[in-house]
Design an enzyme around this catalytic site. Structure first.
Site: not given
Ligand SMILES: *[C@@H]1O[C@H](CO)[C@@H](O)[C@H](O)[C@H]1NC(C)=O
Ligand SMILES: *[C@@H]1O[C@H](CO)[C@@H](O)[C@H](O)[C@H]1NC(C)=O
Ligand SMILES: *[C@@H]1O[C@H](CO)[C@@H](O)[C@H](O)[C@H]1NC(C)=O
Ligand SMILES: *[C@@H]1O[C@H](CO)[C@@H](O)[C@H](O)[C@H]1NC(C)=O
Ligand SMILES: *[C@@H]1O[C@H](CO)[C@@H](O)[C@H](O)[C@H]1NC(C)=O
Ligand SMILES: *[C@@H]1O[C@H](CO)[C@@H](O)[C@H](O)[C@H]1NC(C)=O
Ligand SMILES: *[C@@H]1O[C@H](CO)[C@@H](O)[C@H](O)[C@H]1NC(C)=O
Length: 429
Positions: A221, A245
């Site tokens: 993430d 991410h």
């Protein structure tokens, strides 16, 4: 006695007192059961005894079971983590503790607190045994319910050195205190199976004057998520990757009644090795507020799916696009992306966080996965003074040419955009 010699005497008495006070600093060495039982009671006792002007030490090379969460308010304390900490290696044990509530395993508040992890790469780790959590995620879901957050740092004027997290169950570090320096952190949320390590965000920062540098972050993430209330944040000299991410501002504007307020954010000298995003802004449809002065500079990419990405239709994949206010959006002003080099993941784009319908392709019907830049501005006024310069990105493996998607970043408000705001071949102007 003259005034000046009296002053000198007073100063030397004061210095002597300070030195004495320092040598008197309570020093609490935490005892361990050596794996036999929960060491949390011993840890809590040490934190309570040395909560003010103290030193708390986890012994070199020693293992500690931290089977219950630790929360302390501290003042002027050094936490020396020379051993390794272990959370419960059992989903059931953890769920018994979280019991449907939002739990953070370690929470520190107060002022002048210093987390000093071992500089020896074998020690100073927090082991969370997250792999079994990644593996237990049911197909089509985005992570098991009941996962705790690992670490909240609500300290003002602190440092966190050599923080090391191995296989977190989910979110790693939340920083909500001002004036903090984080350096030499290692986050390892690499899954050893095909199961995706959902929500293993490394850092979430909603505070003032925070620097994160010289760190190594492999996760599934955001490497850093800039949250509402963040000002004067520097993310420098870090390597991020795996299923990252990226360096994210947001998500912001989730609560349509609470305006976003973020400014002076700098990401510089970063290597991104693989992953979904590198430089990302995300706000929810119908949000409000202003984000100003954000720069990503000197960024090296290796095979990243979405190098530069702005969306104003962010959604929670688990909930899907919900009914939101229209005619308003979080505004972005003075955003710069400069000196990007490297490659775009064109051959096998995306990652295992994609649950059908795939959230990261949502709303992008013209996507070709050769885009260096995707700017999805909500309206002709939501993006202002955007600057793209020295962007040198190519599809990995050659053959394809670099493209762009650009919506609503009109030239009157963005005279130095550096590209024409349209879809198609990427061309710097
Ligand atoms: C920002 O935080 C750092 C690290 O704690 C501190 O040394 C520095 O003085 C702070 N800067 C300001 C302007 O407060
Ligand atoms: C960046 O890291 C390198 C070592 O990898 C170090 O020599 C350099 O001083 C760091 N730069 C900053 C600004 O901390
Ligand atoms: C940039 O980061 C790399 C490590 O990622 C480091 O080796 C280099 O020294 C850094 N450059 C500067 C100017 O700090
Ligand atoms: C923009 O942010 C940078 C830090 O990232 C800061 O040095 C600079 O002063 C800010 N610019 C303005 C106009 O506030
Ligand atoms: C651009 O980035 C590269 C790699 O990070 C760096 O070596 C170079 O100095 C940067 N150029 C400028 C003008 O900052
Ligand atoms: C880019 O990453 C994908 C995995 O997402 C991989 O399949 C592909 O081989 C990589 N390409 C290169 C050139 O490394
Ligand atoms: C550009 O691409 C976006 C995203 O796929 C799409 O929504 C938009 O309609 C396209 N614009 C034009 C003029 O084709």
């Amino acid at each position: 006695m003259s005034i000046s010699s009296l002053v000198r005497l007073l100063i030397s008495l004061f210095v002597a007192f300070v030195v004495l006070a320092q040598s008197d600093k309570p020093h609490c060495v935490v005892e361990s059961s050596n794996g036999k039982s929960d060491d949390s009671p011993a840890i809590k006792a040490a934190f309570t005894k040395c909560a003010s002007n103290g030193v708390i030490e986890f012994k070199a090379g020693v293992d500690y079971n931290v089977w219950t969460p630790i929360t302390h308010k501290l003042n002027n304390v050094d936490i020396r983590v020379n051993g390794n900490l272990h959370l419960p290696n059992s989903i059931i044990k953890v769920l018994q503790i979280t019991n449907g509530r939002k739990v953070t395993w370690f929470q520190f508040s107060g002022a002048n607190v210093h987390w000093i992890g071992s500089s020896n790469e074998k020690y100073g780790w927090i082991n969370s045994y997250g792999q079994q959590w990644y593996d237990a995620n049911p197909p089509g879901k985005t992570g098991l319910e009941g996962r705790p957050h690992l670490f909240r740092w609500a300290v003002n004027q602190g440092t966190v050195r050599h923080f090391k997290s191995r296989k977190p169950m989910g979110w790693n570090v939340g920083i909500s205190g001002d004036n903090n320096l984080i350096t030499d952190a290692i986050i390892d949320a690499v899954s050893s199976t095909s199961a995706f390590p959902f929500n293993t965000d490394a850092f979430g920062v909603g505070a003032r004057n925070v620097t994160i540098k010289n760190s190594y972050i492999l996760n599934g993430d955001d490497a850093l998520a800039i949250q509402n209330g963040a000002h004067d944040i520097l993310f420098e000299n870090n390597t991020i990757g795996y299923q990252t991410h990226g360096m994210s501002v947001g998500s912001l504007g989730g609560d349509p009644n609470s305006p976003a307020d973020v400014s002076n954010i700098m990401f510089k000298n970063i290597t991104v090795k693989g992953g979904l995003y590198a430089a990302r802004f995300k706000s929810w449809k119908g949000g409000k507020g202003l984000v100003q002065n954000v720069t990503w500079s000197n960024i090296r990419l290796e095979n990243v799916t979405f190098p530069i990405f702005v969306t104003q239709t962010y959604q929670n994949q688990a909930l899907g696009q919900q009914s939101r206010p229209s005619g308003q959006a979080v505004r972005m002003k003075d955003f710069t992306w400069s000196n990007f080099s490297g490659t775009i993941n064109t051959q096998n784009p995306g990652d295992g966080s994609c649950v059908k319908p795939c959230w990261y392709n949502d709303g992008l019907p013209t996507l070709r996965h050769t885009e260096a830049v995707i700017l999805g501005c909500d309206s002709a006024t939501s993006c202002q003074n955007f600057v793209l310069k020295n962007i040198n990105l190519e599809p990995a493996g050659g053959n394809a040419h670099t493209t762009q998607i650009c919506m609503n970043a009109k030239s009157d408000l963005n005279p130095r955009l550096g590209i024409g705001c349209s879809n198609g071949t990427f061309r710097a102007i």
